[in-house]
Design an enzyme around this catalytic site. Sequence first.
Site, PDB file in Angstrom:
ATOM      1  N   LYS B  81       0.859  -1.183   0.000  1.00  0.00           N
ATOM      2  CA  LYS B  81       0.000   0.000   0.000  1.00  0.00           C
ATOM      3  C   LYS B  81       0.896   1.233   0.000  1.00  0.00           C
ATOM      4  CE  LYS B  81      -4.009   1.839   2.574  1.00  0.00           C
ATOM      5  NZ  LYS B  81      -4.921   1.591   3.718  1.00  0.00           N
ATOM      6  N   SER B 156      -9.938   1.332   2.597  1.00  0.00           N
ATOM      7  CA  SER B 156      -9.054   2.170   1.807  1.00  0.00           C
ATOM      8  C   SER B 156      -7.958   1.388   1.065  1.00  0.00           C
ATOM      9  CB  SER B 156      -8.409   3.234   2.695  1.00  0.00           C
ATOM     10  OG  SER B 156      -7.524   2.639   3.616  1.00  0.00           O
ATOM     11  N   SER B 180     -10.169  -1.025   6.735  1.00  0.00           N
ATOM     12  CA  SER B 180      -9.498  -0.778   5.450  1.00  0.00           C
ATOM     13  C   SER B 180      -8.711  -1.951   4.879  1.00  0.00           C
ATOM     14  CB  SER B 180      -8.574   0.433   5.566  1.00  0.00           C
ATOM     15  OG  SER B 180      -9.326   1.611   5.521  1.00  0.00           O
TER      16      SER B 180
END
Lengths: 96, 489
Positions: B81, B156, B180
């Site tokens: 990420k 997310s 997330s």
Amino acid sequence: MEKNPSIDIDYVANLARIALTEEEKKTFSGQLGDVLGHIEKMNKLDVSGVEPTAHAFPLENVWQEDKAKNGFSADEALANAPATREQMIVVPKVVE
Amino acid sequence: MSTQLFSLTASALADLLEKGETTSEEVTRSFITRTKEVDSTVKAFLHFDEEDALAQAKASDERRQQGQSKGPLDGIPVALKDNLAVKGQPLTCASKMLGNFTSPYDGTVIGKLKEAGAVLWGRLNMDEFAMGSSTENSSRQTTANPWNPECIPGGSSGGSAASVSALETPLSLGSDTGGSIRQPAALCGVIGMKPTYGLVSRYGLVAFASSLDQIGPFARSVDDTATLLQAIVGHDPLDSTSYKTEIPDYRAEVQKPLEKSVVGLPKEYLSEGIDPEVEQAVKAAVKWYEDQGSEVVEVSLPHTEYAVGVYYIIATAEASSNLARYDGVRYGHRSEKPSNAVDLYFHSRAEGFGEEVKRRIILGTYVLSSGYYDAYYLKAQKVRTLIRQDFLKAFEKVDFLLTPTSPVPAFGKGERTANPLAMYLSDIYTISANLAGIPGVSIPGGFTQSGLPIGLQLLGKPFDEAGLLRAAKAFESGHDYHLKTPPLG
């Protein structure tokens, strides 16, 4: 239905140091009013005598030995700075 | 066979590497080729450096040839990420604010992955600063759900979930502040785990809400999840909230059979707003655990209805404080407009942050402002105590909780962007675990009639990741949902 609480958006934007456009102010005020309306649900709970939780697993006094360690060189530390001069960060004039 | 390497799990690839039937270079090339083939549709990657990945792969192959393999992750690609710091690589948090930022150091988990020999493979899209549930808040691109490109991948960590689902990487890391990791894993049909708060060091993870953030793994099998978790856990003096606890051998633990267990079904989680197909999948899973000899009991988590509100007070308050550092002075976007130093803050932040980030900073600033602190922030912290106690009480009776991960399967792009409250409520089943600090994992639990994945969430006792993974593995062994791959490329 009860009216949702409202935010003094100019006051809060100033505290947050963000220049919002008029349109953003209008949109955010409405949307955050809805969110605060949802949050108000909390008020029907009696929390007297309940301790607040800041962290799920309370840790206290996490110390480290006071020992010198290698850090960044000045050049490394300034590598992402938007404007530098002689190993200093350049900013607009602060004092007239 | 090299064209199909990308379709294998990390454990299967590790076996082939171990037997000398393939090389990390071949494996890495396979994922590079696959990514180039499908990422124009999926758009999971914000950045990758082919040559750097291949150089890491070759170094791994050399180690192996010399009999110095570092274990099950050596030579295996892991994508990241875009909020995890890798020295010398870009780190943008999918924000204009960090558009030109290059990490000056390795985060602790990155150091651990390097130590394990993993091939660090690319940077993945996300909601800006991890704020969102659909990855539509990225300032860079909109990631597609590999199962239906018209749908969102969740968020997310949408890029982390989509890339594993689309076979662009066997493993990835994400971060979970209110769901997330687990919610996008559910929506993309992969496994995503949020460890207990404090198990994984947050050093080198860009801070969103420090008392809630945890880094965790994405994978396509429970074994792979255990392998990646094993590599990243452990106490770290560089994170003062990192917890000193004994680390079990997760990889060995998941191989043990699930002993007769007691499964809790929180009654508040199967109420209004749940999609009937999701509810059906949960009921089928309940029946499956019962058929295997587990006892299923209904439990109550009475403060569930307050969780979303408490979360959006605590998370935004912490975010407003954490994101104060982006002031246009030392790093990040600097506005060209201002003539004085104070104006520099206002305009750099106005130009650098996207709409959702601004909205949350405003809310967080408001709930912390003079006159409102007691009514909102302090009260939310007290209700947080009650939410945590609900879970600890439930765990006196049950070994783990079984819930939906998300009330709905993947929704269409643009469907919820105009209504932040509706978007916030899509995290309703995942948020409480962050407030309580407990571990949770989302596993593939079926498909809707239209072919979208459904996720099941298992929530466990603090630091009982091993038990949670064992329960997940039992379910995985009895189903083939995790073996299905999306119709891409």
